[in-house]
Design a protein around this motif. Structure first.
Motif, PDB file in Angstrom:
ATOM      1  N   THR A 310      72.190  46.119  80.697  1.00  0.00           N
ATOM      2  CA  THR A 310      70.943  45.646  80.829  1.00  0.00           C
ATOM      3  C   THR A 310      70.349  45.563  82.326  1.00  0.00           C
ATOM      4  OG1 THR A 310      71.332  44.179  78.798  1.00  0.00           O
ATOM      5  CG2 THR A 310      69.613  43.430  80.438  1.00  0.00           C
ATOM      6  N   LYS A 311      71.376  45.523  83.031  1.00  0.00           N
ATOM      7  CA  LYS A 311      71.018  45.276  84.561  1.00  0.00           C
ATOM      8  C   LYS A 311      70.244  46.584  85.007  1.00  0.00           C
ATOM      9  CE  LYS A 311      75.306  42.570  85.113  1.00  0.00           C
ATOM     10  NZ  LYS A 311      76.897  42.789  85.731  1.00  0.00           N
ATOM     11  N   ALA A 312      70.396  47.652  84.370  1.00  0.00           N
ATOM     12  CA  ALA A 312      69.884  49.193  84.784  1.00  0.00           C
ATOM     13  C   ALA A 312      68.758  49.326  84.075  1.00  0.00           C
ATOM     14  CB  ALA A 312      70.955  50.093  84.584  1.00  0.00           C
ATOM     15  N   GLY A 313      68.355  48.107  83.102  1.00  0.00           N
ATOM     16  CA  GLY A 313      67.164  48.429  82.468  1.00  0.00           C
ATOM     17  C   GLY A 313      67.059  48.972  80.945  1.00  0.00           C
ATOM     18  N   PHE A 314      68.330  48.940  80.644  1.00  0.00           N
ATOM     19  CA  PHE A 314      68.314  49.213  79.179  1.00  0.00           C
ATOM     20  C   PHE A 314      68.136  48.087  78.108  1.00  0.00           C
ATOM     21  CE2 PHE A 314      71.288  49.280  75.228  1.00  0.00           C
ATOM     22  CZ  PHE A 314      70.812  50.750  74.984  1.00  0.00           C
ATOM     23  N   ARG A 315      67.434  48.286  77.141  1.00  0.00           N
ATOM     24  CA  ARG A 315      67.186  47.332  76.022  1.00  0.00           C
ATOM     25  C   ARG A 315      67.900  47.291  75.195  1.00  0.00           C
ATOM     26  NH1 ARG A 315      63.198  49.093  73.866  1.00  0.00           N
ATOM     27  NH2 ARG A 315      63.133  51.142  74.670  1.00  0.00           N
TER      28      ARG A 315
END
Length: 660
Positions: A310-315
């Motif tokens: 999630t920290k890398a933008g994964f949803r």
């Protein structure tokens, strides 16, 4: 639409005419070497495939099998597509070099498929020649793919093919010691691609990346279905995602991949092995769909991956669980409208009685992941004994008749290898739709156990791995999940778990993730598993054996069979980090093991199942140490044909005197 238009190459020709500059495939480079990337547009693929087909049409007839022995890359794609354009039946296989696994696999496939020729690149032609001569396959012609260089695409002659003709033979990594290929037709591929489009939203604008290499069944089918849809496939050029999971994620980021496919173990490796520095360099915000495919898909893996990235933008809602079978081409069902797969906590005691009963999360039930919608027309839960469809919530065997269900194994014997679609003793009536009555002809019996809840399919294990102990049905998945939870209490990741029946008791073999040698967590975990698991399952735990990382599971998600692990346990052939009771307590019969007397080993020329051992080049874990210390065990297992393809290829090679 003509018959040619309904074939895979017909679809590629159409894409080349309508969207010639669209990319068909990209072999991505690493961030440090961007110039090494290779790509083919649909027009370039069409021209290359026509030239290769013109070359092959001088060597083979339509329907002849062609063994495609290439490393993943542009030449592999042209050669495989050229076979399809020629009307030949390609079989993807790794080059038989270096690894004993690849040598044994190539030989087993060649013996089963009887290919007319083997097609490889100029650099590997001497290796392929030597392999064919050494393994008694001299009847197979060996061709170099550069023979197509002097031929023009216009020299290709379009073959007369129909949608139901065999397009390829698909050999899975766990097919078995006798290497049975699944015959996949053009209609299977186009129909399964249409199903993926309907269930998962796949389409022509998609950029897809698979964790699996192209000679792996899932990687190959995903690539071909992307071609059918007019999409772009992005593959790692050289590195193995299992060894470099951050490299796979980097490709998803840099190449704008919006759909990616990996096994549960792939997402698990990403969550556990990508460093903080590597994570900081990733942008996964464009990743629309993360398909977890295979059996099982675990709730913990989904949660751990989502939390980490999630920290890398994964949803998190990008996750989609899919149920796949090679015999159904690939996708049986998958996806869920409105978000991530549903996680259902179920009562373990009800599971043992053959029912799926939801419980509150606080109750600590077994967590099952929904694998997609269960359409009553295409998927049924069936009592395997009576052939009667089961109502919602009842556990039974999963039967399916999705468009991708194939006709059967290559050259199927009607007795030894019956066709896949199951038959019923009488016609299906109105009662079957209500969950009663026999199931109609045309369904594939998958061997997987599952149930339907709220219209979605949940898998609980395999029919041949159910344990009946003291009159109770024990699903290994339930035991595995509890062991993983216990490992979590001690901050120790458990990679894989096997439950072995011992009369009225059970034994547990588990593999830890990472280096645990010398840590006091090993004896503590042994004690916790023995005491708490016994209370949970209400079964005496006779033994707990903990083995090193790499012993039980392969890199692409497949691993050693439950049957083989049972045999190795019974023969005291697992080298443990620690086992509680010691060797004498474990040397006991296991049902199904037919022991053979020690004696002379067959000469290397004698073959059982067509596979001959080769030198072990790359040890993969503690199992090699075990079997090399006790080669008599492997001789016994091989003689009894109990060593499955994936496991045997990794552990048999290099054991003195072992010939398969």
């Amino acid at each position: 639409m003509t018959s040619f238009d309904e074939t895979v190459m017909g679809r590629v020709v159409g894409h080349a005419l309508r969207n010639p500059e669209s990319l068909a495939v990209v072999f991505a480079s690493g961030p440090d070497d961007p110039l090494s990337a290779e790509a083919l547009s649909y027009a370039e693929l069409d021209r290359g495939a026509r030239a290769m087909a013109a070359y092959l049409q001088r060597q083979v007839e339509p329907g002849d099998r062609v063994l495609v022995l290439h490393r993943p890359g542009i030449e592999f794609v042209k050669s495989f597509a050229g076979c399809l354009y020629a009307g030949a039946v390609p079989i993807a296989c790794p080059v038989p070099e270096e690894s004993g696994h690849h040598l044994a696999r190539a030989t087993g496939i060649a013996l089963d498929a009887s290919p007319r020729v083997a097609l490889t690149d100029p650099a590997h032609l001497p290796i392929v020649h030597a392999w064919a001569d050494q393994d008694g396959l001299g009847r197979i012609g060996c061709l170099s793919s550069d023979g197509a260089a002097d031929l023009a695409p216009a020299q290709w002659k379009q073959p007369r093919l129909a949608a139901d003709d065999t397009a390829l033979l698909q050999y899975t990594s766990m097919t078995g010691a006798d290497h049975r290929g699944v015959a996949v037709s053009h209609r299977n591929l186009t129909g399964n691609a249409a199903r993926a489009a309907r269930l998962l939203g796949w389409g022509s604008g998609m950029r897809l990346s698979a964790w699996f290499p192209l000679h792996h069944a899932t990687g190959l089918i995903a690539f071909l279905e992307a071609l059918v849809l007019g999409a772009t496939t992005v593959q790692m050029a050289s590195a193995d995602p299992a060894r470099h999971p951050s490299g796979w994620l980097d490709i998803i980021d840099r190449y704008g991949v919006d759909v990616a496919i990996a096994p549960d173990t792939g997402y698990e490796r990403c969550a556990g092995q990508v460093s903080d520095d590597e994570l900081a360099r990733l942008d996964l915000s464009r990743w629309r769909q993360a398909v977890a495919i295979g059996r099982p898909v675990r709730a913990k893996t989904i949660a751990d991956f989502a939390e980490r990235f999630t920290k890398a933008g994964f949803r998190p809602e990008a996750f989609a669980a899919a149920y796949s079978r090679a015999e159904a081409t690939m996708i049986v069902t998958g996806g869920r409208a409105g978000g991530a797969p549903r996680v259902l906590p179920v009562c373990v005691e009800s599971l043992q009685r053959g029912r799926l009963v939801e419980v509150d999360e606080e109750a600590g039930g077994l967590e099952l992941v929904a694998h997609g919608p269960a359409d009553g027309d295409d998927i049924r839960i069936v009592d395997p004994a009576s052939g009667r469809a089961q109502p919602a919530g009842a556990i039974g065997e999963v039967w399916t008749r999705v468009p991708g269900v194939t006709r059967g194994h290559w050259r199927s014997d009607p007795v030894e290898r019956p066709p896949f679609p199951a038959t019923a003793p009488q016609d299906e009536g109105e009662a079957a739709a209500q969950g009663e009555g026999p199931v109609h002809d045309g369904f594939l019996r998958t061997g997987d156990l599952g149930a339907v809840h709220a219209g979605e399919l949940y898998l609980v294990g395999k029919r041949d791995e159910r344990l009946v102990i003291g009159g109770r049905t024990i699903h290994p998945e339930a035991i595995e999940q509890q062991v993983r939870r216990l490992g979590g209490l001690l901050a120790q990741e458990v990679h894989r778990v096997f439950t072995i029946p011992l009369g009225k008791e059970i034994a547990v073999v588990l593999e830890l993730d990472g280096d645990t040698t010398g840590q006091d967590v090993v004896p503590r975990l042994t004690s916790v598993v023995r005491t708490r698991l016994g209370g949970y399952s209400r079964l005496p735990v006779a033994d707990v054996v903990i083995v090193p990382c790499g012993t039980l599971c392969g890199r692409t998600g497949s691993g050693l069979s439950h049957d083989l692990i049972s045999h190795l346990f019974a023969a005291d052939a697992l080298v443990p980090l620690l086992d509680e009771l010691g060797r004498r307590s474990r040397v006991r019969p296991v049902p199904g093991l037919h022991r053979v007397a020690a004696g002379p080993v067959p000469a290397p020329a004698a073959r059982v199942g067509g596979l001959c051992s080769a030198g072990l080049q790359r040890p993969v874990g503690g199992l090699e140490e075990s079997v090399q210390r006790r080669p008599a065990l492997l001789r016994a297992l091989v003689a009894n044909r109990e060593v499955e393809a994936h496991g045997a290829d990794q552990i048999v090679e290099g054991v003195p005197g072992v010939v398969r």
